[in-house]
Design a protein around this motif. Structure first.
Motif, PDB file in Angstrom:
ATOM      1  N   TRP A 408     -14.149   1.389   9.291  1.00  0.00           N
ATOM      2  CA  TRP A 408     -13.483   0.146   8.885  1.00  0.00           C
ATOM      3  C   TRP A 408     -12.597   0.374   7.652  1.00  0.00           C
ATOM      4  CZ3 TRP A 408     -13.592  -3.224   4.655  1.00  0.00           C
ATOM      5  CH2 TRP A 408     -13.005  -4.480   4.878  1.00  0.00           C
ATOM      6  N   LEU A 409     -13.089   1.147   6.705  1.00  0.00           N
ATOM      7  CA  LEU A 409     -12.292   1.438   5.508  1.00  0.00           C
ATOM      8  C   LEU A 409     -11.041   2.241   5.858  1.00  0.00           C
ATOM      9  CD1 LEU A 409     -15.072   2.291   2.892  1.00  0.00           C
ATOM     10  CD2 LEU A 409     -13.559   0.313   2.875  1.00  0.00           C
ATOM     11  N   TYR A 410     -11.170   3.216   6.777  1.00  0.00           N
ATOM     12  CA  TYR A 410     -10.002   3.989   7.188  1.00  0.00           C
ATOM     13  C   TYR A 410      -8.949   3.093   7.828  1.00  0.00           C
ATOM     14  CZ  TYR A 410     -10.662   8.967   6.317  1.00  0.00           C
ATOM     15  OH  TYR A 410     -10.745  10.197   5.714  1.00  0.00           O
ATOM     16  N   VAL A 411      -9.388   2.181   8.691  1.00  0.00           N
ATOM     17  CA  VAL A 411      -8.438   1.246   9.310  1.00  0.00           C
ATOM     18  C   VAL A 411      -7.738   0.421   8.237  1.00  0.00           C
ATOM     19  CG1 VAL A 411      -8.242  -0.791  10.782  1.00  0.00           C
ATOM     20  CG2 VAL A 411      -9.662   1.133  11.509  1.00  0.00           C
ATOM     21  N   SER A 412      -8.502  -0.069   7.272  1.00  0.00           N
ATOM     22  CA  SER A 412      -7.923  -0.887   6.199  1.00  0.00           C
ATOM     23  C   SER A 412      -6.963  -0.081   5.335  1.00  0.00           C
ATOM     24  CB  SER A 412      -9.047  -1.474   5.330  1.00  0.00           C
ATOM     25  OG  SER A 412      -9.922  -2.273   6.105  1.00  0.00           O
ATOM     26  N   ILE A 413      -7.296   1.200   5.096  1.00  0.00           N
ATOM     27  CA  ILE A 413      -6.416   2.057   4.293  1.00  0.00           C
ATOM     28  C   ILE A 413      -5.119   2.331   5.030  1.00  0.00           C
ATOM     29  CG2 ILE A 413      -6.167   4.397   3.366  1.00  0.00           C
ATOM     30  CD1 ILE A 413      -9.216   4.262   2.766  1.00  0.00           C
ATOM     31  N   ILE A 414      -5.225   2.652   6.308  1.00  0.00           N
ATOM     32  CA  ILE A 414      -4.020   2.934   7.096  1.00  0.00           C
ATOM     33  C   ILE A 414      -3.129   1.699   7.177  1.00  0.00           C
ATOM     34  CG2 ILE A 414      -3.226   3.458   9.448  1.00  0.00           C
ATOM     35  CD1 ILE A 414      -5.651   5.345   9.679  1.00  0.00           C
ATOM     36  N   ARG A 415      -3.744   0.519   7.197  1.00  0.00           N
ATOM     37  CA  ARG A 415      -2.973  -0.727   7.237  1.00  0.00           C
ATOM     38  C   ARG A 415      -2.562  -1.186   5.839  1.00  0.00           C
ATOM     39  NH1 ARG A 415      -6.193  -4.873  10.993  1.00  0.00           N
ATOM     40  NH2 ARG A 415      -4.229  -6.031  10.725  1.00  0.00           N
ATOM     41  N   ARG A 416      -2.815  -0.365   4.828  1.00  0.00           N
ATOM     42  CA  ARG A 416      -2.449  -0.622   3.429  1.00  0.00           C
ATOM     43  C   ARG A 416      -3.142  -1.854   2.852  1.00  0.00           C
ATOM     44  NH1 ARG A 416       2.637   1.914   2.731  1.00  0.00           N
ATOM     45  NH2 ARG A 416       2.680   3.682   4.159  1.00  0.00           N
ATOM     46  N   ARG A 417      -4.343  -2.156   3.334  1.00  0.00           N
ATOM     47  CA  ARG A 417      -5.066  -3.309   2.816  1.00  0.00           C
ATOM     48  C   ARG A 417      -6.145  -2.919   1.812  1.00  0.00           C
ATOM     49  NH1 ARG A 417      -5.920  -7.300   8.088  1.00  0.00           N
ATOM     50  NH2 ARG A 417      -3.687  -7.670   8.465  1.00  0.00           N
ATOM     51  N   LYS A 418      -6.489  -1.649   1.785  1.00  0.00           N
ATOM     52  CA  LYS A 418      -7.463  -1.160   0.818  1.00  0.00           C
ATOM     53  C   LYS A 418      -6.979   0.158   0.242  1.00  0.00           C
ATOM     54  CE  LYS A 418     -11.710  -3.401   2.395  1.00  0.00           C
ATOM     55  NZ  LYS A 418     -11.835  -4.199   1.163  1.00  0.00           N
ATOM     56  N   ARG A 419      -7.505   0.483  -0.929  1.00  0.00           N
ATOM     57  CA  ARG A 419      -7.149   1.725  -1.581  1.00  0.00           C
ATOM     58  C   ARG A 419      -8.081   2.840  -1.131  1.00  0.00           C
ATOM     59  NH1 ARG A 419      -8.521   1.874  -6.286  1.00  0.00           N
ATOM     60  NH2 ARG A 419      -9.786  -0.019  -6.383  1.00  0.00           N
ATOM     61  N   PHE A 420      -7.565   4.060  -1.151  1.00  0.00           N
ATOM     62  CA  PHE A 420      -8.354   5.205  -0.719  1.00  0.00           C
ATOM     63  C   PHE A 420      -9.558   5.422  -1.632  1.00  0.00           C
ATOM     64  CE2 PHE A 420      -9.370   9.658  -0.053  1.00  0.00           C
ATOM     65  CZ  PHE A 420      -9.290   9.745   1.327  1.00  0.00           C
ATOM     66  N   ALA A 421      -9.409   5.033  -2.892  1.00  0.00           N
ATOM     67  CA  ALA A 421     -10.515   5.201  -3.841  1.00  0.00           C
ATOM     68  C   ALA A 421     -11.759   4.443  -3.395  1.00  0.00           C
ATOM     69  CB  ALA A 421     -10.090   4.731  -5.228  1.00  0.00           C
ATOM     70  N   GLN A 422     -11.582   3.353  -2.636  1.00  0.00           N
ATOM     71  CA  GLN A 422     -12.733   2.588  -2.172  1.00  0.00           C
ATOM     72  C   GLN A 422     -13.549   3.369  -1.145  1.00  0.00           C
ATOM     73  OE1 GLN A 422      -9.941  -1.018  -1.685  1.00  0.00           O
ATOM     74  NE2 GLN A 422     -11.946  -1.970  -1.871  1.00  0.00           N
TER      75      GLN A 422
END
Length: 452
Positions: A408-422
């Motif tokens: 889920w975090l990877y999807v959010s990162i790829i969609r620019r909704r979360k930072r990679f640091a999370q």
């Protein structure tokens, strides 16, 4: 942007440069001088300080290009890091020698630990049950001593590490377990895992709550494993030559090899591998993240092929113990690939092709984990709970939670909704869950299942 802001930006840039271990502090000093000169020239030409800083950094080249340039110009460093460098100052040379001495002492402690049981009639060849249950304890305790010594661990942290080792040792040996019981095998597998996280407390210098120090330990674990494998391969060659050479002159070296060379070599190699990781602090790239780039696509293709094969053949996953261990190791390798790609990735970089590949790998592993869980639950429903199936269920649930949230975090990162640091924070914060589960299996499972 004020002068104070410029200094803050330069400080941040300098810290980023120092993370690339091939570039020494002196090199960074030189690069910083060039950067300040460029900023000064651009400011004098009429640019605002913030514009001048950004342009100056961009003109100095990408970080990877700088690393490659320094590697070409200073390639001798890659070898000098593993030996005492005569060009170091006296203090650094003394510290290097001290580290070597500590390694030798702790490696010797490992040899003593592995051979001491023989004084009580527990030989390596004829006491397989004892060594299966205690191997992790015997070889990891000297490694914990090594890091406690190297990190100058405080009294409280030393006490915590010692108590955790003692609890594992007592529980693993005081429980009345038969040699063929399932709990013996589970303890032999999970005690080293539990104690490895205890070693992590010593490695972190007592700062186990720090996410940064946990990530450092993750990096160390990958590097340590690679060195241990390389030492093991060399040791295998040495063992073969030893047996062959002595056999050629009519001397049977089997006892020496099985009772001394192999066990003592293993005990010493655990500490030596750690020292090698510590000694090569200045290599450009850690080997584990580099190998991650190679094996991530290969494992992704393999997992997809497994899923396709399951779909085509409609065969269920075998949930016998050996197969469960194999699948859990596969899922652990996937998480290792994710962790080491995280450790080498620039947290501010934009999502790219490799991130999509990581997502495919994680999703494939997640689907396989779901199939394994379904198979385990089916067997438990049919035959009831056993130590093996219960441990497998718990481990796969722990892995499922990590993989699901990672996907889920990877999807959010790829969609620019979360930072990679999370994503990095999630992985480092999840580490105690693995340690806790390993402790549950070692300490609670035997009495819970009547020591079966």
């Amino acid at each position: 942007m004020t002068d104070t802001d410029i200094e803050a930006q330069v400080t941040e840039w300098r810290a980023y440069m120092l993370r690339r271990k091939a570039i020494s502090e002196a090199d960074v000093d030189e690069l910083e001088d060039h950067l300040r000169e460029r900023v000064g020239d651009l400011t004098a030409a009429g640019l605002k300080p913030d514009e001048a800083f950004l342009i100056a950094v961009k003109r100095m080249g990408r970080m990877d290009e700088l690393s490659r340039e320094f590697a070409r110009e200073h390639s001798d460093r890659l070898w000098k890091q593993l030996v005492l460098d005569p060009d170091r100052d006296a203090a650094a040379d003394a510290e290097r020698r001290r580290g070597l001495l500590v390694m030798i002492v702790c490696a010797a402690l490992g040899v003593v630990a592995i051979k001491a049981p023989a004084l009580f009639g527990l030989g390596f060849d004829d006491s397989g049950d004892f060594y299966a249950r205690n191997m992790g304890l015997l070889v990891l305790a000297p490694l914990a001593v090594y890091f406690a010594w190297r990190r100058r661990l405080g009294t409280g942290s030393i006490a915590a590490v010692a108590v955790l080792f003692a609890v594992g040792a007592v529980a693993n040996n005081a429980y009345p377990l038969d040699a063929d019981s399932q709990s013996v095998v589970l303890s032999a597998i999970h005690l080293p895992l539990m104690l490895w996280f205890v070693v992590g407390i010593a490695y972190a210098g007592g700062e186990w709550r720090s996410g940064r120090r946990r990530m450092d330990f993750i990096r160390f674990s990958g590097e340590w494993f690679i060195y241990l494998v390389l030492i093991g391969l060399g040791g295998g060659v040495l063992t073969g030559f030893t047996a062959g050479v002595f056999g050629a002159i009519g001397v049977d070296a089997e006892v020496f090899v099985s009772e001394w060379l192999v066990p003592c070599g293993l005990a010493a190699a655990v500490v030596v591998a750690a020292w090698l990781v510590e000694a090569k602090q200045s290599v450009i790239e850690n080997m584990a993240p580099v190998l991650t780039r190679v094996f991530t696509p290969l494992f992704a293709v393999t997992l997809v092929a497994v899923l396709v094969a399951i779909g085509v053949t409609t065969n269920a996953i075998d949930v016998e113990r050996d197969m469960l261990i194999l699948f859990d190791l596969l899922l652990a390798v996937v998480l290792g690939l994710v962790l080491y790609s995280i450790s080498a990735r620039d947290a501010e970089a934009k999502p790219g092709v490799f991130d999509w590949m990581q997502l495919a790998l994680v999703v494939s592993a997640l689907l396989i984990d779901v199939l394994v869980l379904v198979a385990i639950l089916g067997r438990i429903t049919e035959w009831g709970f056993t130590p093996n199936k219960s441990a497998a269920l718990g481990e796969n649930l722990v892995l499922f939670a990590n993989l699901a949230w990672t996907a889920w975090l990877y999807v959010s990162i790829i969609r620019r909704r979360k930072r990679f640091a999370q994503l990095e924070d999630w992985q480092t914060n999840y580490m105690p869950v693995y340690a806790a589960w390993a402790a549950v299996v070692v300490l609670l499972f035997p009495p819970l299942f009547s020591f079966a």
